[in-house]
Design an enzyme around this catalytic site. Structure first.
Site, PDB file in Angstrom:
ATOM      1  N   HIS A   8      26.660  -7.784 -16.044  1.00  0.00           N
ATOM      2  CA  HIS A   8      27.393  -6.603 -16.510  1.00  0.00           C
ATOM      3  C   HIS A   8      26.699  -6.007 -17.714  1.00  0.00           C
ATOM      4  CE1 HIS A   8      29.068 -10.267 -18.263  1.00  0.00           C
ATOM      5  NE2 HIS A   8      29.297  -9.570 -19.372  1.00  0.00           N
TER       6      HIS A   8
ATOM      7  N   HIS B 230      27.326  -3.735 -21.018  1.00  0.00           N
ATOM      8  CA  HIS B 230      28.349  -3.198 -21.920  1.00  0.00           C
ATOM      9  C   HIS B 230      27.861  -1.827 -22.389  1.00  0.00           C
ATOM     10  CE1 HIS B 230      30.388  -7.175 -22.879  1.00  0.00           C
ATOM     11  NE2 HIS B 230      29.211  -7.626 -22.454  1.00  0.00           N
TER      12      HIS B 230
HETATM   13  P1  5GP Z   1      30.182 -11.152 -21.865  1.00  0.00           P
HETATM   14  O1  5GP Z   1      30.761 -11.906 -23.020  1.00  0.00           O
HETATM   15  O2  5GP Z   1      30.025 -12.046 -20.642  1.00  0.00           O
HETATM   16  O3  5GP Z   1      28.945 -10.397 -22.189  1.00  0.00           O
HETATM   17  O4  5GP Z   1      31.238 -10.028 -21.505  1.00  0.00           O
HETATM   18  C1  5GP Z   1      32.345 -10.237 -20.696  1.00  0.00           C
HETATM   19  C2  5GP Z   1      33.319  -9.159 -21.025  1.00  0.00           C
HETATM   20  O5  5GP Z   1      34.309  -9.135 -20.024  1.00  0.00           O
HETATM   21  C3  5GP Z   1      34.020  -9.379 -22.358  1.00  0.00           C
HETATM   22  O6  5GP Z   1      33.731  -8.295 -23.230  1.00  0.00           O
HETATM   23  C4  5GP Z   1      35.489  -9.435 -21.969  1.00  0.00           C
HETATM   24  O7  5GP Z   1      36.332  -8.804 -22.905  1.00  0.00           O
HETATM   25  C5  5GP Z   1      35.518  -8.766 -20.624  1.00  0.00           C
HETATM   26  N1  5GP Z   1      36.575  -9.234 -19.750  1.00  0.00           N
HETATM   27  C6  5GP Z   1      36.878 -10.515 -19.461  1.00  0.00           C
HETATM   28  N2  5GP Z   1      37.909 -10.573 -18.606  1.00  0.00           N
HETATM   29  C7  5GP Z   1      38.262  -9.289 -18.348  1.00  0.00           C
HETATM   30  C8  5GP Z   1      39.262  -8.713 -17.506  1.00  0.00           C
HETATM   31  O8  5GP Z   1      40.045  -9.374 -16.846  1.00  0.00           O
HETATM   32  N3  5GP Z   1      39.320  -7.343 -17.489  1.00  0.00           N
HETATM   33  C9  5GP Z   1      38.463  -6.563 -18.212  1.00  0.00           C
HETATM   34  N4  5GP Z   1      38.610  -5.243 -18.110  1.00  0.00           N
HETATM   35  N5  5GP Z   1      37.505  -7.095 -19.008  1.00  0.00           N
HETATM   36  C10 5GP Z   1      37.407  -8.436 -19.071  1.00  0.00           C
END
Ligand code: 5GP
Length: 185
Positions: free
Chosen positions: A171, A173
């Site tokens: 993903h 951001h």
């Molecule tokens: P990472 O930390 O892996 O780079 O980012 C994962 C992102 O997914 C985090 O910013 C977190 O807030 C988001 N996230 C996790 N679970 C959910 C969810 O159920 N719905 C949404 N919209 N975002 C989520």
């Protein structure tokens, strides 16, 4: 093991020149039109909160590490299948973009491939993924345009535990709507 690399693009005009450098770390950032400021460090309540948030982020990343590259389903599968609700900003055949549940900026949108196809992390990218990687970047630009932040936004990919990745479905951001700082935490 998390791959350790860093790619940073800074774009000073909409489609202007792109400076690119490669360093040894594992966060990937793409920024546009962003002003870098180095501020003296002061320990405010905000910095303490940021420290707490960083610890939570680390804890979530460490907790997710056990499923990191297993290919196990993630919460994003349910979002793609619309089994759980999300605030969708953009969608096409290959890409879904929805608002982060825990926004770190006024605009914080996640851009994901609908078909993970082994892309648990960017570090697992192979030549067959080149097309979808381009689609994700292009979708990020569309999101920035739709959100009105095309003149200044940041695109981040956290790759692996050391970069605080917590969901093992690639993903991007897309962050904006406030002045970004550099260096990142
Ligand atoms: P990472 O930390 O892996 O780079 O980012 C994962 C992102 O997914 C985090 O910013 C977190 O807030 C988001 N996230 C996790 N679970 C959910 C969810 O159920 N719905 C949404 N919209 N975002 C989520």
């Amino acid at each position: 093991m998390a791959s350790r690399f860093f790619v940073f693009f800074r774009n000073f005009s909409t489609v202007g020149r792109v400076a690119q450098s490669v360093r040894v770390t594992s966060r990937i950032f793409f920024s546009t039109g962003e002003l870098i400021r180095v501020l003296p460090y002061t320990r405010s309540s905000r910095s303490i909160c940021s420290t707490r948030a960083a610890h939570n982020e680390e804890a979530a990343a460490k907790a997710a590490a056990s499923v990191a590259d297993t290919g196990a389903p993630t919460i994003f599968d349910k979002i793609i299948a619309k089994e759980i609700p999300s605030d969708i900003v953009y969608e096409d055949e290959n890409v879904l973009a929805f608002r982060d549940i825990n926004p770190q900026a006024p605009v914080h949108v996640l851009v994901i491939p609908k078909l993970r196809d082994g892309l648990t992390t960017l570090g697992n990218a192979e030549p067959r993924h080149v097309e979808v990687l381009g689609q994700l970047l292009h979708a990020s630009k569309i999101v920035a345009e739709k959100e009105g932040i095309l003149d200044g936004f940041r695109v981040v990919i956290n790759n692996g535990v050391e970069a605080c990745q917590s969901v093992y479905h690639l993903h991007l951001h897309v962050l904006g709507g406030r002045q970004m700082k550099w260096p990142p935490g």
